[in-house]
Design a protein around this motif. Structure first.
Motif, PDB file in Angstrom:
ATOM      1  N   ASN A 154      73.386  10.315  53.812  1.00 33.26           N
ATOM      2  CA  ASN A 154      74.722  10.727  54.251  1.00 33.26           C
ATOM      3  C   ASN A 154      75.667  10.923  53.074  1.00 33.26           C
ATOM      4  N   ASN A 155      75.488  10.119  52.031  1.00 31.67           N
ATOM      5  CA  ASN A 155      76.341  10.248  50.854  1.00 31.67           C
ATOM      6  C   ASN A 155      76.054  11.522  50.062  1.00 31.67           C
ATOM      7  N   LEU A 156      74.886  12.128  50.317  1.00 34.75           N
ATOM      8  CA  LEU A 156      74.502  13.344  49.605  1.00 34.75           C
ATOM      9  C   LEU A 156      74.786  14.610  50.394  1.00 34.75           C
ATOM     10  N   LYS A 157      75.285  14.445  51.637  1.00 39.94           N
ATOM     11  CA  LYS A 157      75.580  15.612  52.459  1.00 39.94           C
ATOM     12  C   LYS A 157      76.635  16.475  51.783  1.00 39.94           C
ATOM     13  N   GLY A 158      76.451  17.765  51.899  1.00 37.96           N
ATOM     14  CA  GLY A 158      77.398  18.684  51.273  1.00 37.96           C
ATOM     15  C   GLY A 158      76.891  19.220  49.948  1.00 37.96           C
ATOM     16  N   LEU A 159      75.857  18.572  49.383  1.00 35.17           N
ATOM     17  CA  LEU A 159      75.289  19.077  48.138  1.00 35.17           C
ATOM     18  C   LEU A 159      74.448  20.327  48.411  1.00 35.17           C
ATOM     19  N   ASP A 160      74.467  21.247  47.488  1.00 37.33           N
ATOM     20  CA  ASP A 160      73.679  22.472  47.600  1.00 37.33           C
ATOM     21  C   ASP A 160      72.317  22.222  46.957  1.00 37.33           C
ATOM     22  N   PHE A 161      71.355  21.789  47.759  1.00 41.13           N
ATOM     23  CA  PHE A 161      70.062  21.403  47.208  1.00 41.13           C
ATOM     24  C   PHE A 161      69.272  22.604  46.674  1.00 41.13           C
ATOM     25  N   LYS A 162      69.496  23.779  47.238  1.00 35.94           N
ATOM     26  CA  LYS A 162      68.827  24.979  46.710  1.00 35.94           C
ATOM     27  C   LYS A 162      69.264  25.242  45.282  1.00 35.94           C
ATOM     28  N   SER A 163      70.547  25.085  45.052  1.00 35.57           N
ATOM     29  CA  SER A 163      71.070  25.285  43.703  1.00 35.57           C
ATOM     30  C   SER A 163      70.604  24.176  42.769  1.00 35.57           C
ATOM     31  N   ILE A 164      70.603  22.942  43.279  1.00 35.47           N
ATOM     32  CA  ILE A 164      70.187  21.792  42.466  1.00 35.47           C
ATOM     33  C   ILE A 164      68.740  21.938  42.018  1.00 35.47           C
ATOM     34  N   ASN A 165      67.876  22.421  42.917  1.00 29.52           N
ATOM     35  CA  ASN A 165      66.444  22.534  42.626  1.00 29.52           C
ATOM     36  C   ASN A 165      66.045  23.905  42.085  1.00 29.52           C
ATOM     37  N   LYS A 166      67.027  24.724  41.733  1.00 29.77           N
ATOM     38  CA  LYS A 166      66.737  26.114  41.357  1.00 29.77           C
ATOM     39  C   LYS A 166      65.890  26.189  40.095  1.00 29.77           C
ATOM     40  N   ASN A 167      66.305  25.504  39.040  1.00 33.10           N
ATOM     41  CA  ASN A 167      65.598  25.580  37.762  1.00 33.10           C
ATOM     42  C   ASN A 167      64.588  24.443  37.576  1.00 33.10           C
ATOM     43  N   GLU A 168      64.939  23.289  38.078  1.00 31.52           N
ATOM     44  CA  GLU A 168      64.055  22.128  37.978  1.00 31.52           C
ATOM     45  C   GLU A 168      64.204  21.292  39.243  1.00 31.52           C
ATOM     46  N   LYS A 169      63.093  20.961  39.861  1.00 34.16           N
ATOM     47  CA  LYS A 169      63.159  20.203  41.107  1.00 34.16           C
ATOM     48  C   LYS A 169      63.647  18.787  40.814  1.00 34.16           C
ATOM     49  N   LYS A 170      64.800  18.455  41.378  1.00 38.07           N
ATOM     50  CA  LYS A 170      65.395  17.140  41.125  1.00 38.07           C
ATOM     51  C   LYS A 170      65.524  16.281  42.379  1.00 38.07           C
ATOM     52  N   PHE A 171      65.345  16.902  43.550  1.00 40.28           N
ATOM     53  CA  PHE A 171      65.492  16.142  44.791  1.00 40.28           C
ATOM     54  C   PHE A 171      64.402  16.563  45.767  1.00 40.28           C
ATOM     55  N   PHE A 172      63.771  15.574  46.403  1.00 42.81           N
ATOM     56  CA  PHE A 172      62.643  15.832  47.295  1.00 42.81           C
ATOM     57  C   PHE A 172      62.852  15.118  48.627  1.00 42.81           C
ATOM     58  N   VAL A 173      62.335  15.712  49.674  1.00 48.81           N
ATOM     59  CA  VAL A 173      62.329  15.105  51.008  1.00 48.81           C
ATOM     60  C   VAL A 173      60.873  14.931  51.437  1.00 48.81           C
ATOM     61  N   ASP A 174      60.546  13.779  52.023  1.00 46.16           N
ATOM     62  CA  ASP A 174      59.176  13.470  52.467  1.00 46.16           C
ATOM     63  C   ASP A 174      58.181  13.645  51.325  1.00 46.16           C
ATOM     64  N   TYR A 175      58.379  12.874  50.294  1.00 49.42           N
ATOM     65  CA  TYR A 175      57.520  12.940  49.109  1.00 49.42           C
ATOM     66  C   TYR A 175      56.296  12.049  49.320  1.00 49.42           C
ATOM     67  N   THR A 176      55.112  12.573  49.004  1.00 48.55           N
ATOM     68  CA  THR A 176      53.861  11.852  49.218  1.00 48.55           C
ATOM     69  C   THR A 176      53.147  11.613  47.903  1.00 48.55           C
ATOM     70  N   ILE A 177      52.654  10.394  47.707  1.00 48.87           N
ATOM     71  CA  ILE A 177      51.774  10.120  46.579  1.00 48.87           C
ATOM     72  C   ILE A 177      50.446   9.610  47.123  1.00 48.87           C
ATOM     73  N   VAL A 178      49.409   9.775  46.329  1.00 42.50           N
ATOM     74  CA  VAL A 178      48.053   9.375  46.725  1.00 42.50           C
ATOM     75  C   VAL A 178      47.531   8.390  45.699  1.00 42.50           C
ATOM     76  N   ASN A 179      47.029   7.245  46.165  1.00 44.77           N
ATOM     77  CA  ASN A 179      46.524   6.251  45.211  1.00 44.77           C
ATOM     78  C   ASN A 179      45.078   6.561  44.820  1.00 44.77           C
ATOM     79  N   GLU A 180      44.494   5.679  44.039  1.00 46.71           N
ATOM     80  CA  GLU A 180      43.162   5.929  43.473  1.00 46.71           C
ATOM     81  C   GLU A 180      42.071   6.020  44.535  1.00 46.71           C
ATOM     82  N   THR A 181      42.301   5.399  45.686  1.00 41.03           N
ATOM     83  CA  THR A 181      41.289   5.434  46.746  1.00 41.03           C
ATOM     84  C   THR A 181      41.510   6.574  47.733  1.00 41.03           C
ATOM     85  N   GLY A 182      42.530   7.400  47.484  1.00 37.83           N
ATOM     86  CA  GLY A 182      42.792   8.547  48.352  1.00 37.83           C
ATOM     87  C   GLY A 182      43.745   8.289  49.491  1.00 37.83           C
TER      88      GLY A 182
END
Length: 287
Positions: A154-182
């Motif tokens: 909610n504190n980030l509402k109003g930010l232009d995420f397309k502009s923020i991520n235009k040159n370098e991705k700085k903000f992600f939604v539903d980010y997934t990582i995979v450990n060594e066992t998959g």
């Protein structure tokens, strides 16, 4: 003499056939006085997710929705034959709703009782209160984890995420990582600030000290398992912690924090610190 009756079955989630344990996630009731079904089930699977990692959430939710749809269709049908089959409720369930195929979802505990002039809604309320805990009881407070994540976002509402991520991705939604066992681990949000900071809400607003300890140990184990991924990929785990409402549990909450502080590559953010933490994230991703 009235002979109206009701039949009910409990829908259980069984994580693995090797463990002799299961969790109640649904309640199916058939009322003979109206010929109708009632199917109440967990919409968010919160208790399962708090106990087990990497559950097939989408598959389970799809099963639940399909059972609900089939029951609604049968209840509105004029076909009297399916109502006759309800006399053998387990066979009826296997034929129309959920085959007994050894999957993680299983209907069990089919019972029949006389209605004794009790209203259908009253019977349903009594059964829900008897067999289910917080995540599907009628007057349940919603799980606090989504609230913690939402407070940050909610504190980030109003930010232009397309502009923020235009040159370098700085903000992600539903980010997934995979450990060594998959195994996959999902995080609601992530933001870049030298390291990639992955946000994980953990609410300790529980009813018993034992539950707080169990949840702390569960998360401690999970993030110890993810230490190698953090080291290799320059990650930091930002843990948004929800505090218990009961003062009697504050000591247990402090102990939970001391456990989570043992996690390498993690930062503890208590809920009264989330707004300040959000401001740091905003500054970092908008520079």
């Amino acid at each position: 003499m009235k002979t109206d009756f009701y039949k009910y079955c409990i829908l259980k989630y069984k994580h693995t056939p090797f463990l002799d344990e299961s969790i109640n996630i649904g309640l199916l009731i058939f009322y003979s006085n109206t010929g109708d079904f009632s199917f109440t089930y967990s919409k968010n699977l919160s208790r399962i997710k708090n106990i087990y990692n990497n559950i097939p959430e989408r598959t389970i939710k799809e099963y639940l929705k399909q059972i609900d749809k089939k029951l609604a269709k049968l209840s509105s049908s004029n076909d009297i034959f399916y109502k006759l089959e309800v006399d053998d409720l387990p066979s009826f369930i296997s034929r129309y709703l959920l085959p007994f195929d050894g999957s993680v979802l299983q209907f069990t505990n089919c019972k029949t009782y006389l209605q004794n002039d009790f209203q259908n809604d009253f019977i349903k309320k009594i059964l829900v209160n008897k067999y289910f805990i917080d995540d599907i009881k009628f007057h349940f407070n919603q799980p606090k984890e989504p609230q913690l994540s939402q407070q940050f976002y909610n504190n980030l509402k109003g930010l232009d995420f397309k502009s923020i991520n235009k040159n370098e991705k700085k903000f992600f939604v539903d980010y997934t990582i995979v450990n060594e066992t998959g195994n996959e681990f999902k995080f609601d949000y992530a933001w870049q600030n030298g390291s990639l900071n992955l946000i994980k809400p953990i609410s300790f607003d529980l009813k018993e000290s034992k539950s707080i300890a169990e949840k702390a140990y569960k998360n401690l184990g999970q993030f110890i398992d993810l230490e190698n991924e953090a080291k290799k990929n320059n990650l930091r785990y930002d843990l948004l912690l929800g505090k218990p409402k009961s003062k009697n549990l504050f000591k247990d909450y402090d102990h939970a924090i001391s456990l989570l502080e043992k996690i390498k590559y993690a930062k503890i953010i208590e809920e009264n610190e989330i707004d300040g933490y959000s401001n740091k994230a905003i500054k970092a991703i908008t520079e």
